[in-house]
Design a protein around this motif. Structure first.
Motif, short mmCIF file in Angstrom:
data_model
loop_
_atom_site.label_atom_id
_atom_site.label_comp_id
_atom_site.label_asym_id
_atom_site.label_seq_id
_atom_site.Cartn_x
_atom_site.Cartn_y
_atom_site.Cartn_z
N ASP A 223 0.86 -1.26 0.12
CA ASP A 223 -0.07 -0.04 0.12
C ASP A 223 0.93 1.29 0.22
O ASP A 223 0.78 2.09 -0.84
CB ASP A 223 -1.03 0.05 1.34
CG ASP A 223 -2.18 -1.23 1.09
OD1 ASP A 223 -2.66 -1.58 0.08
OD2 ASP A 223 -2.39 -1.43 2.11
N LEU A 224 1.70 1.33 0.61
CA LEU A 224 2.84 2.35 0.82
C LEU A 224 3.46 2.34 -0.42
O LEU A 224 3.77 3.46 -1.12
CB LEU A 224 4.00 2.24 2.02
CG LEU A 224 5.05 3.19 1.86
CD1 LEU A 224 4.44 4.54 2.32
CD2 LEU A 224 6.01 2.94 3.37
N MET A 225 4.11 1.50 -0.99
CA MET A 225 4.63 1.22 -2.29
C MET A 225 3.75 2.07 -3.48
O MET A 225 3.94 2.71 -4.15
CB MET A 225 4.93 -0.06 -2.79
CG MET A 225 5.83 -0.27 -3.99
SD MET A 225 7.46 0.62 -4.00
CE MET A 225 8.34 -0.79 -2.98
N GLY A 226 2.53 1.61 -3.39
CA GLY A 226 1.65 2.15 -4.48
C GLY A 226 1.24 3.49 -4.23
O GLY A 226 1.11 4.21 -5.29
N ALA A 227 1.46 3.98 -2.95
CA ALA A 227 1.01 5.41 -2.86
C ALA A 227 2.24 6.37 -3.42
O ALA A 227 2.00 7.38 -3.51
CB ALA A 227 0.93 5.71 -1.32
N LEU A 228 3.51 5.51 -3.30
CA LEU A 228 4.58 6.30 -3.85
C LEU A 228 4.72 6.55 -5.21
O LEU A 228 5.55 7.43 -5.75
CB LEU A 228 5.93 5.59 -3.33
CG LEU A 228 5.90 5.39 -1.93
CD1 LEU A 228 7.16 4.66 -1.40
CD2 LEU A 228 6.35 6.89 -1.31
N TRP A 229 4.20 5.75 -6.16
CA TRP A 229 4.25 5.73 -7.53
C TRP A 229 3.18 6.64 -8.31
O TRP A 229 2.06 6.58 -7.74
CB TRP A 229 4.06 4.35 -8.08
CG TRP A 229 5.44 3.59 -7.84
CD1 TRP A 229 5.97 2.88 -6.65
CD2 TRP A 229 6.49 3.58 -8.73
NE1 TRP A 229 6.97 2.44 -6.91
CE2 TRP A 229 7.50 2.84 -8.00
CE3 TRP A 229 6.96 4.06 -10.26
CZ2 TRP A 229 8.64 2.41 -8.70
CZ3 TRP A 229 8.00 3.83 -10.74
CH2 TRP A 229 9.06 3.01 -10.10
N LEU A 230 3.54 7.25 -9.14
CA LEU A 230 2.63 8.19 -10.20
C LEU A 230 1.39 7.18 -10.60
O LEU A 230 1.82 6.09 -10.77
CB LEU A 230 3.44 8.79 -11.30
CG LEU A 230 4.28 10.08 -11.32
CD1 LEU A 230 4.88 10.39 -12.68
CD2 LEU A 230 3.24 10.93 -10.99
N ASP A 231 0.57 7.84 -11.07
CA ASP A 231 -0.21 7.32 -11.81
C ASP A 231 -0.07 6.97 -13.16
O ASP A 231 0.78 7.99 -13.49
CB ASP A 231 -1.88 7.87 -11.67
CG ASP A 231 -2.38 7.67 -10.22
OD1 ASP A 231 -2.19 6.58 -9.51
OD2 ASP A 231 -3.09 8.78 -9.60
N ASP A 232 -0.59 6.06 -14.16
CA ASP A 232 -0.28 6.31 -15.54
C ASP A 232 -0.79 7.51 -15.87
O ASP A 232 -1.99 8.17 -15.68
CB ASP A 232 -1.02 5.01 -16.05
CG ASP A 232 -0.33 3.69 -15.91
OD1 ASP A 232 0.94 3.75 -15.70
OD2 ASP A 232 -1.09 2.53 -16.03
N ALA A 233 -0.10 8.12 -16.82
CA ALA A 233 -0.38 9.36 -17.53
C ALA A 233 0.00 9.48 -19.06
O ALA A 233 1.04 9.76 -19.28
CB ALA A 233 0.13 10.47 -16.93
N GLY A 234 -0.96 8.66 -19.73
CA GLY A 234 -0.47 8.55 -21.04
C GLY A 234 0.60 7.86 -21.35
O GLY A 234 1.05 6.85 -20.72
N ALA A 235 1.67 8.56 -22.21
CA ALA A 235 2.82 7.94 -22.48
C ALA A 235 3.81 7.98 -21.46
O ALA A 235 4.95 7.26 -21.37
CB ALA A 235 3.56 8.26 -23.81
N ALA A 236 3.82 8.81 -20.43
CA ALA A 236 4.65 9.04 -19.52
C ALA A 236 4.26 8.22 -18.19
O ALA A 236 4.25 8.66 -16.98
CB ALA A 236 4.46 10.69 -18.86
N ALA A 237 4.25 6.78 -18.61
CA ALA A 237 3.75 5.81 -17.52
C ALA A 237 4.85 5.70 -16.66
O ALA A 237 6.13 5.89 -16.86
CB ALA A 237 3.27 4.59 -18.20
N PRO A 238 4.73 5.22 -15.33
CA PRO A 238 5.93 5.07 -14.46
C PRO A 238 6.67 3.69 -15.14
O PRO A 238 6.22 3.16 -15.65
CB PRO A 238 5.32 4.46 -13.09
CG PRO A 238 3.94 5.02 -13.29
CD PRO A 238 3.55 5.25 -14.79
N THR A 239 8.15 3.70 -14.90
CA THR A 239 8.92 2.95 -15.30
C THR A 239 9.95 2.34 -14.19
O THR A 239 10.35 3.20 -13.38
CB THR A 239 9.85 3.48 -16.34
OG1 THR A 239 9.13 3.80 -17.43
CG2 THR A 239 10.82 2.33 -17.14
N CYS A 240 10.00 1.24 -14.27
CA CYS A 240 10.94 0.72 -13.01
C CYS A 240 11.94 -0.46 -13.55
O CYS A 240 11.34 -1.53 -14.20
CB CYS A 240 9.91 -0.17 -11.97
SG CYS A 240 10.92 -0.70 -10.38
N VAL A 241 13.18 -0.18 -13.29
CA VAL A 241 14.07 -1.12 -13.56
C VAL A 241 14.87 -1.64 -12.37
O VAL A 241 15.57 -1.14 -11.60
CB VAL A 241 15.45 -0.43 -14.39
CG1 VAL A 241 16.49 -1.47 -14.84
CG2 VAL A 241 14.79 0.15 -15.68
#
Lengths: 146, 146
Positions: B24-42
């Motif tokens: 839940d905390l992890m989810g609160a930290l990440w951006l929502d999807d916003a078109g092409a500028a979606a969050p990216t994680c490596v």
């Protein structure tokens, strides 16, 4: 030329500079040091190199030790937010292997590799300049999360 | 609280979420999807995971497969440029090893590791949110470039 086009061109130029061993082009792409916000570069498997001088020395050393490298960039995502642009891309590499006495000079050894990069650019009066380059090896197939 | 303080707190929260397995905390930290500028994680050694849903699934899977992990962050550099913040840091990890029948339950196996991360945040009405997390293993000592 849109911001995205300009950032894409600057991103491509980074790999052109590496492929051609052009340290002048490499130098032109990186930000100057600006206090604490100095350029940062993470080569695959490395700890961060910080500061324009150290970053360019690291590139000189890597390019001097690379006989041949060619990049095909895929999955290039470019996003501009104000004066910052963030690019993520896959670096598909074809590299020359060190030659041995047995090598056929007409068929030099080549090896493929894959890395992923996050490249962060800043808008300057002279154009978009690299602020952070972070490249990392892709070590293994990943579980499917999509 | 300054922008740098707020970004530093958000950066620390990422590792707190991982340590405590708090999706839940992890989810609160990440951006929502916003078109092409979606969050990216490596993740270290991985190809990029794109999109909020896939990113959070990847964290769930990693946290479910981590018995114990503790981070000590060093070399934390935070820079804010408009509505974007860029953090680079070293992730010094202490992880629990899989247990075997021979293990002394009072002395579980622990292993150390080191990775480096570039974390890019965006300013939102709800605070700073992760846009890009790129972590990579530090594989070997580097030549001195400083």
């Amino acid at each position: 030329m849109t911001d995205v086009d300009a950032v894409t061109a600057a991103n491509t130029a980074l790999y052109d500079a590496f492929e051609t061993g052009d340290i002048d082009l490499m130098g032109a792409l990186w930000l100057d040091d600006a206090g604490a916000a100095a350029p940062t570069c993470v080569h695959p498997g490395w700890a961060p190199v910080r500061g324009r001088g150290a970053v360019l020395r690291s590139w000189s050393m890597i390019m001097a030790n690379t006989t041949y490298i060619q990049f095909v960039l895929t999955d290039v995502n470019v996003h501009v937010q104000g004066d910052v642009a963030v690019v993520t891309c896959a670096e598909n590499m074809l590299t020359g292997m060190p030659e041995t006495a047995d090598d056929d000079p007409l068929l030099p050894g080549l090896a493929g590799g894959r890395a992923v990069a996050t490249n962060v650019f800043r808008r300057t009066p002279g154009g978009w300049r690299l602020w952070v380059h972070h490249a990392s090896p892709v070590l293994a197939p990943q579980p499917e999360t999509g």
